[in-house]
Write a protein that holds these residues in place. Structure first.
Motif, mmCIF file in Angstrom:
data_model
loop_
_atom_site.group_PDB
_atom_site.id
_atom_site.type_symbol
_atom_site.label_atom_id
_atom_site.label_comp_id
_atom_site.label_asym_id
_atom_site.label_seq_id
_atom_site.Cartn_x
_atom_site.Cartn_y
_atom_site.Cartn_z
ATOM 1 N N GLU A 1 1.272 2.777 -5.453
ATOM 2 C CA GLU A 1 0.031 2.044 -5.758
ATOM 3 C C GLU A 1 -1.117 2.985 -6.108
ATOM 4 O O GLU A 1 -2.169 2.554 -6.566
ATOM 5 C CB GLU A 1 -0.385 1.175 -4.554
ATOM 6 C CG GLU A 1 0.549 0.010 -4.282
ATOM 7 C CD GLU A 1 0.724 -0.909 -5.485
ATOM 8 O OE1 GLU A 1 -0.278 -1.264 -6.110
ATOM 9 O OE2 GLU A 1 1.868 -1.247 -5.801
ATOM 10 N N ASN B 1 -4.301 0.435 -6.939
ATOM 11 C CA ASN B 1 -4.769 -0.096 -5.649
ATOM 12 C C ASN B 1 -6.213 -0.591 -5.708
ATOM 13 O O ASN B 1 -6.604 -1.487 -4.969
ATOM 14 C CB ASN B 1 -4.579 0.944 -4.525
ATOM 15 C CG ASN B 1 -5.375 2.209 -4.747
ATOM 16 O OD1 ASN B 1 -5.809 2.500 -5.858
ATOM 17 N ND2 ASN B 1 -5.570 2.975 -3.689
ATOM 18 N N ILE C 1 0.840 -1.212 0.000
ATOM 19 C CA ILE C 1 0.000 0.000 0.000
ATOM 20 C C ILE C 1 0.870 1.257 0.000
ATOM 21 O O ILE C 1 0.498 2.308 0.505
ATOM 22 C CB ILE C 1 -1.006 0.008 1.182
ATOM 23 C CG1 ILE C 1 -0.295 -0.197 2.527
ATOM 24 C CG2 ILE C 1 -2.090 -1.034 0.991
ATOM 25 C CD1 ILE C 1 -1.172 0.102 3.739
ATOM 26 N N LEU D 1 -0.829 -5.670 5.338
ATOM 27 C CA LEU D 1 -0.664 -4.465 4.534
ATOM 28 C C LEU D 1 0.709 -3.892 4.864
ATOM 29 O O LEU D 1 1.050 -3.723 6.029
ATOM 30 C CB LEU D 1 -1.747 -3.432 4.867
ATOM 31 C CG LEU D 1 -3.214 -3.828 4.598
ATOM 32 C CD1 LEU D 1 -4.145 -2.679 4.970
ATOM 33 C CD2 LEU D 1 -3.439 -4.225 3.151
#
Length: 288
Positions: A89, A99, A85, A124
Motif C-alpha cells: 500500500e 494508502n 495496510i 486494519l
C-alpha cells in the motif's frame, strides 16, 4: 510524525472529505443503503389510497372508524471499513501513495455514514488483524479512525484478506455495510468472501497505481519486495520477465473481480490518479 503535524493532517483530510460527503455523498449513501426494515411508528385515520393491509383493527374497533398503522424505515446501520495496510500500500508514482487515497476514500465514506447517524467501525489488517475499532457514532469517532489510518504502524507487511473477512464476520453479529479497501494483490479469499457476502452488504474498492500494471524496460534493476523486504536483481529488458509480471498482476485483478461479483458483492476500481469521487458516485447511483 509529531502530534501537531498529525492533527494538521487529520484536519486537512476532514475538511476535504467532509465537504464531499456533505455535498455529494450524503443523499446518495442514504438511498443506496436503506435501513434494515420498517418499524411501527404511529396510527392515523385511514385515507383513500392507503393499503388496507395496514389497518389497525383494534384501534378501528375502538373508535368505530378505520385507522392505519404508519411505519418508518429503520435507519440505523453499521458500516465496517476493512483496510489493507500491508507493505504494497506504500507504493505510489503519481502525486499520492495508494494508502493516502485509501485514507481519503475511507474518511469520505465514514462522514457519509455519520450524516445518516450510522455507526462506523474500522479493521486494519496485514496478514493478521493489526487494529480493531468497534463501531460507534459521531465526528470525534471518525476523526480517531482517520488518525489511525494516517499514523498506524503495522507489525507485518504481508497480506491476508480472508483473515480480515473472517474476523469481521465474527465480531459483526448483525448485517453491516462493509467496504474492503486494498490493492487486492492477494488470493485465497474467494470462499470466505462467499460466506461473508451472504450476510453482509460488501463492496471491494481496489486502489492501484497505473505503474503497477506493467514493468517498464529499464535493463537490470534492483527491486525490493514491499511485503517481504527481499532485494533482487531483475532484468526488466527481458520480455519473459515483463510478460510473467503482467500475467501475475492481471491474474490477481481478475481473481478479485470474480471473487466479489460471483459472491454478489460490489467491486470498484480506483486508480490513484483518477477521481475516486466519480467512481464512488457512479457506483452509488448504479445501486441506488
Amino acid at each position: 510524525m509529531d502530534t501537531k503535524e498529525l492533527l494538521k493532517k487529520v484536519r486537512k483530510i476532514e475538511i476535504k472529505t467532509r465537504r464531499l460527503s456533505d455535498h455529494i455523498f450524503g443523499g446518495e449513501y442514504h438511498s443506496t443503503f436503506k435501513g434494515r426494515g420498517m418499524t411501527f411508528s404511529e396510527v392515523r385515520q385511514y385515507q383513500f389510497g392507503d393499503d388496507v393491509r395496514n389497518i389497525d383493527w383494534n384501534v378501528t374497533a375502538r373508535y368505530n372508524e378505520p385507522y392505519v398503522k404508519v411505519f418508518e424505515e429503520e435507519r440505523e446501520l453499521t458500516m465496517m471499513l476493512i483496510v489493507d495496510i500491508s507493505g504494497s500500500e506504500l507504493f505510489g508514482t503519481e502525486e499520492q501513495f495508494k494508502n493516502e487515497v485509501v485514507t481519503e476514500i475511507a474518511a469520505t465514506l465514514a462522514f457519509s455514514a455519520t450524516q445518516n447517524n450510522d455507526k462506523i467501525g474500522l479493521i486494519l489488517f496485514t496478514d493478521k488483524i493489526e487494529l480493531y475499532i468497534p463501531p460507534k457514532k459521531g465526528r470525534s469517532h471518525v476523526l480517531r479512525i482517520i488518525r489511525e489510518l494516517i499514523e498506524f504502524q503495522p507489525e507485518s507487511k504481508k497480506t491476508n484478506i480472508a483473515e480480515a473477512l473472517k474476523f469481521m464476520q465474527n465480531v459483526m453479529k448483525k448485517k453491516a455495510i462493509v467496504f474492503v479497501l486494498s490493492d487486492f494483490i492477494a488470493d485465497d479469499y474467494h470462499q470466505t468472501m462467499k460466506i461473508v457476502a451472504k450476510k453482509h452488504d460488501v463492496t471491494g474498492i481496489r486502489v492501484y497505481d497505473k505503474h503497477e500494471e506493467a514493468v517498464p524496460n529499464l535493463g537490470m534493476v534492483e527491486m525490493e519486495d514491499e511485503e517481504t523486504g527481499e532485494l533482487m536483481l531483475v532484468n526488466t529488458s527481458s520480455k519473459t520477465v515483463r510478460r510473467n509480471y503482467s500475467k501475475f498482476y492481471h491474474d490477481k485483478v481478475n481473481y478479485y473481480k470474480e471473487s466479489f461479483t460471483k459472491s454478489g458483492a460490489g467491486a470498484i476500481d480506483c486508480r490513484v490518479d483518477e477521481s475516486y469521487v466519480k467512481k464512488l458516485l457512479g457506483y452509488f447511483k448504479r445501486r441506488g
